[in-house]
Design a protein around this motif. Structure first.
Motif, short mmCIF file in Angstrom:
data_model
loop_
_atom_site.label_atom_id
_atom_site.label_comp_id
_atom_site.label_asym_id
_atom_site.label_seq_id
_atom_site.Cartn_x
_atom_site.Cartn_y
_atom_site.Cartn_z
N GLN A 73 30.83 29.88 34.59
CA GLN A 73 30.42 31.28 34.64
C GLN A 73 29.48 31.58 35.80
OE1 GLN A 73 30.52 29.33 31.98
NE2 GLN A 73 31.08 30.43 30.12
N LEU A 74 28.82 30.54 36.33
CA LEU A 74 27.90 30.75 37.45
C LEU A 74 28.63 30.76 38.79
CD1 LEU A 74 24.87 31.12 38.00
CD2 LEU A 74 24.70 28.65 38.33
N LEU A 75 29.86 30.27 38.83
CA LEU A 75 30.56 30.15 40.11
C LEU A 75 30.80 31.49 40.80
CD1 LEU A 75 33.12 27.31 39.28
CD2 LEU A 75 30.87 27.14 40.39
N PRO A 76 31.23 32.56 40.11
CA PRO A 76 31.35 33.84 40.81
C PRO A 76 30.02 34.38 41.32
CG PRO A 76 31.78 34.11 38.46
CD PRO A 76 31.74 32.64 38.73
N VAL A 77 28.93 34.07 40.62
CA VAL A 77 27.61 34.47 41.10
C VAL A 77 27.31 33.80 42.43
CG1 VAL A 77 25.13 34.41 40.60
CG2 VAL A 77 26.77 34.88 38.76
N ALA A 117 31.79 44.40 46.95
CA ALA A 117 32.58 43.23 46.57
C ALA A 117 31.68 42.09 46.10
CB ALA A 117 33.44 42.77 47.75
N CYS A 118 30.59 41.86 46.82
CA CYS A 118 29.65 40.80 46.41
C CYS A 118 29.03 41.12 45.05
CB CYS A 118 28.55 40.65 47.45
SG CYS A 118 29.11 39.97 49.04
N ALA A 119 28.64 42.38 44.85
CA ALA A 119 28.04 42.77 43.58
C ALA A 119 29.03 42.61 42.43
CB ALA A 119 27.54 44.21 43.65
N ALA A 120 30.31 42.94 42.70
CA ALA A 120 31.32 42.79 41.65
C ALA A 120 31.50 41.32 41.28
CB ALA A 120 32.64 43.39 42.12
N LEU A 121 31.52 40.45 42.29
CA LEU A 121 31.63 39.02 42.00
C LEU A 121 30.44 38.53 41.19
CD1 LEU A 121 32.91 37.20 45.23
CD2 LEU A 121 33.84 37.00 42.93
N ILE A 122 29.25 38.94 41.59
CA ILE A 122 28.04 38.49 40.89
C ILE A 122 28.04 39.00 39.45
CG2 ILE A 122 25.53 38.75 40.83
CD1 ILE A 122 25.68 38.82 43.95
#
Length: 498
Positions: A73-77, A117-122
């Protein structure tokens, strides 16, 4: 924080731990990643300080998390942070242009899509952690602390029917939860799904494979600790405790109803849950061998019913064998920590799904079982002889998707009973509501019901306790009044018009 579960009419109010589904280190990494994205949009004077602070939080927390075991679960962050990092750090690394002009930065209309895009991934990280958390088990509400131990027993009179070796005897692994003395503060709690984390991971991956999921999705389950303590000393006072045997669902494992078992044990019951080798998803034996499931649907309804009846018969025999071993321990014929503490004159047999069917068959065949609990189990196998023990069937609501053979088959078993039977339909329940699934699976109503992670384990355990206390502790007590609190109740009494 602690939140009181509603409707806790039985004993003390059950308390459930609720809170963030991410560890403190994961939250630090999340905050660092968010700060890297936000830094691009701050006033020029604040950007360097925020960027440096974000990196100072993100990097160490990520390193430590990787050392202790990183969750998917931390990987997209981290991916979002990695994409944002060049844009946040580049101005710092380039410094200022000649003439004191600020270093070049992408114009806002170019930077905005990248930041989004970065915020969505996080954001995907905490959502995934909420959907697939490390389960937090309810604090048992009874007067006793809970101990647990695992035993392995071989039946010298039964060959293993799943193998061709005539010398291979049927072996079962049993986990006991029992009333225990209170342990000192800080005592390490029992690993969920296994005696060790390695066993827990083996079992978790096998359970995931059994339903077609990649094992990493439910990697929170083997990280969890329950509320029991391994090998804790039994409760003092010399009391003998009623016994509840439990068979899991098809492909299920002995630990699949841990929250239920711990709640019962805290109220003075000994729960003995079985692994059924070659049926349970994975059974780790004392010698280190792992036996995986060999039961599978054929796709033909009639053939599958025949297969299920055979598997149910094996499970019923396992339950009878385990009761024989517990009875020997109760009478002091075999030594164990619970010698002399088991009241095998008051024994209930229960199960979930196919385990419920096995409980019904075991009770038909063995008069030592004084009560039956069927947790949403289709009654496979023969319908005779009739049951003669008080029986509680907990079910989900009947829908168009329900097997049309299930309601009449269950009704037939309950109405033929020579003792009073109770069918309790729990509103908002799904098939997996009746085990630990709501604690660590996505809260999708079609999967785990709509009762939620707090209420699901409470309702199932409280209804079970109301029934057990009435029929095992109070003799001829009638649990109907208490059971109506939890759902829609139908009572089948001997002699009632059918």
């Amino acid at each position: 924080m602690r939140r009181r579960a509603p409707g806790a009419e039985h004993g003390r109010v059950t308390e459930i731990m609720t809170g963030p589904q991410m560890s403190p280190l994961e939250i630090l990494a999340l905050l660092g990643a968010v700060a890297l994205v936000v830094a691009r949009w701050l006033p020029p004077a604040a950007r360097p300080r925020v960027t440096v602070a974000a990196a100072a939080v993100l990097v160490p927390s990520t390193i430590v998390t990787a050392v202790v075991g990183i969750r998917w679960q931390l990987l997209p962050v981290l991916a979002g942070a990695a994409l944002a990092a060049p844009f946040a750090l580049a101005p710092l690394l380039r410094g200022r242009r000649r003439g004191g002009r600020p270093a070049w930065r992408a114009r806002w209309w170019l930077a905005l899509p990248g930041s989004v895009a970065c915020a969505a991934l996080i954001a995907t990280g905490p959502v995934a952690a909420w959907a697939f958390p490390v389960p937090v088990f309810p604090e048992p509400s009874g007067e006793f602390a809970v101990g647990t131990r695992v035993v392995q027993w071989t039946d010298p009179r039964r060959p293993e029917t799943f193998t061709a070796d005539p010398g291979d005897l049927r072996t079962v692994v049993v986990q006991l939860w029992y009333p225990a003395q209170h342990s000192p503060a800080g005592t390490r709690r029992a690993q969920y799904l296994g005696r060790t984390e390695q066993e827990a991971r083996t079992v978790s991956e096998a359970l995931a494979r059994g339903v077609g999921l990649p094992g990493f999705l439910v990697d929170g389950a083997p990280r969890a600790r329950s509320r029991a303590v391994f090998d804790a000393p039994p409760a003092t006072g010399g009391r003998r405790f009623p016994v509840v045997l439990f068979s899991p669902g098809s492909g299920g494992v002995r630990t699949q109803n841990t929250a239920w078992a711990e709640e019962l044990a805290s109220h003075g019951y000994v729960v003995a849950a079985l692994d059924h080798p070659y049926d349970s998803a994975a059974v780790v034996l004392a010698d280190g061998r792992t036996i995986t499931s060999e039961t599978a649907s054929s796709g033909d309804p009639d053939k599958d019913e025949e297969l299920a009846a055979g598997w149910t018969a094996v499970r019923a025999a396992d339950l009878g064998f385990v009761l024989t071993r517990l009875d020997a321990e109760a009478r002091g014929e075999s030594a164990g920590p619970l010698t002399g503490r088991l009241d095998t004159s008051r024994v209930a047999v229960g199960g979930h799904s196919m385990g419920g069917a096995a409980a019904l068959q075991a009770a038909r065949q063995d008069g030592r079982f004084a009560a039956v609990i069927d947790l949403d189990g289709y009654p496979h196998g023969p319908t005779t002889p009739a049951l003669h023990q008080p029986t509680l069937a907990l079910t989900q609501a009947i829908t168009p998707a329900t097997d049309p053979r299930y309601p009449p088959r269950l009704t037939e078993a309950l109405t033929a009973n020579t003792a009073t039977s109770y069918r309790l339909t729990i509103p908002g329940a799904a098939h997996l509501t009746f085990m630990d699934g709501p604690l660590y699976l996505p809260p999708v109503p079609s999967i785990v019901g709509s009762l939620g992670r707090t209420e699901s384990p409470h309702v199932v355990a409280a209804a079970t306790l109301a029934f057990l206390d009435a029929v095992l502790r109070n003799g001829s007590g009638d649990p109907a009044g208490a059971l109506r609190t939890y759902g829609d109740l139908t009572v089948h009494r001997p002699g009632d018009s059918r």
